[in-house]
Design an enzyme around this catalytic site. Structure first.
Site, short mmCIF file in Angstrom:
data_model
loop_
_atom_site.label_atom_id
_atom_site.label_comp_id
_atom_site.label_asym_id
_atom_site.label_seq_id
_atom_site.Cartn_x
_atom_site.Cartn_y
_atom_site.Cartn_z
N LYS A 1 0.81 -1.22 0.00
CA LYS A 1 0.00 0.00 0.00
C LYS A 1 0.85 1.27 0.00
O LYS A 1 0.43 2.31 -0.49
CB LYS A 1 -0.95 -0.01 1.20
CG LYS A 1 -2.10 -0.98 1.00
CD LYS A 1 -3.21 -0.75 1.99
CE LYS A 1 -4.46 -1.51 1.59
NZ LYS A 1 -4.31 -2.97 1.76
N GLU B 1 -10.62 6.45 2.24
CA GLU B 1 -11.57 5.50 2.81
C GLU B 1 -10.77 4.35 3.39
O GLU B 1 -9.66 4.07 2.95
CB GLU B 1 -12.51 4.97 1.73
CG GLU B 1 -11.95 3.82 0.88
CD GLU B 1 -10.78 4.19 -0.02
OE1 GLU B 1 -10.59 5.40 -0.26
OE2 GLU B 1 -10.03 3.30 -0.46
N SER C 1 1.66 -9.84 -0.65
CA SER C 1 1.27 -8.43 -0.58
C SER C 1 1.57 -7.80 0.78
O SER C 1 1.77 -6.59 0.87
CB SER C 1 -0.21 -8.28 -0.91
OG SER C 1 -1.01 -9.11 -0.09
#
Ligand SMILES: *Cc1c(COP(=O)(O)O)cnc(C)c1O
Length: 394
Positions: free
Chosen positions: A92, A114, A375
């Site tokens: 991220k 969000e 990830s």
């Protein structure tokens, strides 16, 4: 026709999917953002600064690890792209640092975001702190209660967490609220969206910001495999950003591309085409078109849709999409921990679970080489998994 995973046309379509289904009041914001990103992405100075931040702040390049013990056990050669080693513990960071840099370039002083499980909220708050930007994170009331620790993390990083009490009070409603806030404050606020979803240019922009994962991995694999590419490239799918970034690096090779969704949030497998959050994509909905709640052991995969480019890659058959259920995911969580000393995020464990299941079958024959994008790291999930396993079985 343009080549796969290149820039979409002005309508933001990937085949029939994508687009920009927003109220007129949001159109100028989307168009301005598209223009700003285009200019930035064509500017070597922007790339220089982004690459420098990703290297010295984000910890890039992340390594590719050869899994000797897991490979032996499964009979296929497993490589891991280690996004778990990036700052904040997942891919991220690539997206939020890029969008924060763009925010500053656009002359804005605030980002909004969000969040569902809280991970994108924490990443956004991190990037905002780094750049000295104001940050407001929208989070459903249900999620603020489930993820109290992440609410505290965001506040620690200087962000304001705004609790959303509309609708089902989860991620879907947090996105709606963030979009409303964006319209109301667009002169000084950028909406830092967390995945390859939403109206154009977000799916394209976030994929480009995540393509560093696939581009790095491709070169690293060729070094390890004497110039060859992996036979199969696998990534988990929530909104689809780590998979899109990974696939972008391999889409023009012969590698098979496999996305793994949570069985309870399988928008490709069980979804119906429809419009949500400004995009035309595949969504979980009932017969009346009401959006259904996704449900998974992994909060980061609880989105009832997925990015439109994945819907397109599935439609044309360039990528395949499978599911993993909670039980398989827990097994995979343990398997990677035991065999390699790497505790994966529950999200990433979906990709590992598919490989464990497919190894030795036609889907992944013995002796083939598979790259898994890991990830994120599993520290955040250890308490939850302990509750499920119980101390005795760990
Ligand atoms: C947020 C998250 C995901 C899901 O998001 P994508 O956009 O599908 O990549 C997957 N893994 C981890 C570790 C995450 O934090």
């Amino acid at each position: 026709m343009s080549s796969l995973m290149s820039e979409p046309g002005a309508d933001g379509r990937f085949g029939e999917f994508g687009g920009r289904f927003v109220p007129e009041s949001l159109m100028p914001a989307c168009l301005d953002l598209e223009q700003a990103f285009k200019e930035a992405w064509a500017d070597p100075e922007f790339h220089r600064e982004l690459d420098d931040l990703l290297a010295h702040y984000g910890g890039r390049p992340t390594p590719v690890t050869q899994c000797r013990r897991l490979s032996e056990k499964l009979g296929v050669r497993v490589l891991l792209k280690r996004e778990d080693l990036a700052h904040t513990g997942s891919h991220k960071i690539n997206n939020v640092v890029g969008q924060a840099l763009l925010t500053r370039r656009m002359g804005k002083r605030r980002i909004i975001a969000e969040t569902g499980a809280g991970q994108h909220g924490v990443a956004s708050a991190t990037a905002a702190a780094l750049f000295g930007l104001e940050c407001t994170v929208f989070m459903g009331e249900v999620d603020t209660k489930r993820q109290e620790l992440n609410v505290f993390r965001m506040e620690l990083l200087g962000a304001e967490v705004r609790t959303v009490t509309s609708g089902s009070r989860t991620l879907k409603d947090a996105v709606n609220e963030a979009m409303r806030e964006w319209v109301a404050s667009v002169e000084h606020t950028h909406y830092c969206l967390g995945s390859v979803m939403g109206p154009h240019p977000f799916p394209y922009m976030v994929r480009e910001l995540q393509r560093v994962v696939g581009d790095e991995a491709r070169g690293q694999c060729r070094e390890i495999l004497d110039g060859a590419d992996p036979d199969v490239v696998v990534a988990c799918i929530g909104g689809g950003s780590n998979a899109a970034g990974t696939f972008a690096g391999f889409v023009d090779t012969a590698a098979r591309l496999v996305g793994v969704e949570a069985a309870g949030g399988a928008a490709i497998t069980n979804g119906i085409p429809g419009v949500l959050h400004g995009m035309f994509s595949r969504l979980l909905q009932d017969e009346a078109g009401q959006i259904l709640e996704a449900e998974s052991i992994s909060a980061g995969l609880d989105y009832p849709g997925l990015g439109p480019e994945h819907a397109h890659l599935a439609a044309i058959g360039r990528a395949e999409y499978n599911t993993a259920d909670d039980a398989e995911v827990l097994e995979a969580f343990r398997l990677l921990s035991h065999t390699e000393g790497i505790i994966p995020a529950l999200e990433s464990a979906h990709a590992v679970a598919w490989v464990a299941r497919a190894a030795g079958t036609d889907a992944l024959p013995k002796g083939s080489t598979v790259l898994i994008t890991l990830s994120g790291r599993g520290d955040k999930d250890v308490a939850q998994v302990r509750e499920i396993f119980g101390r005795a079985r760990a």
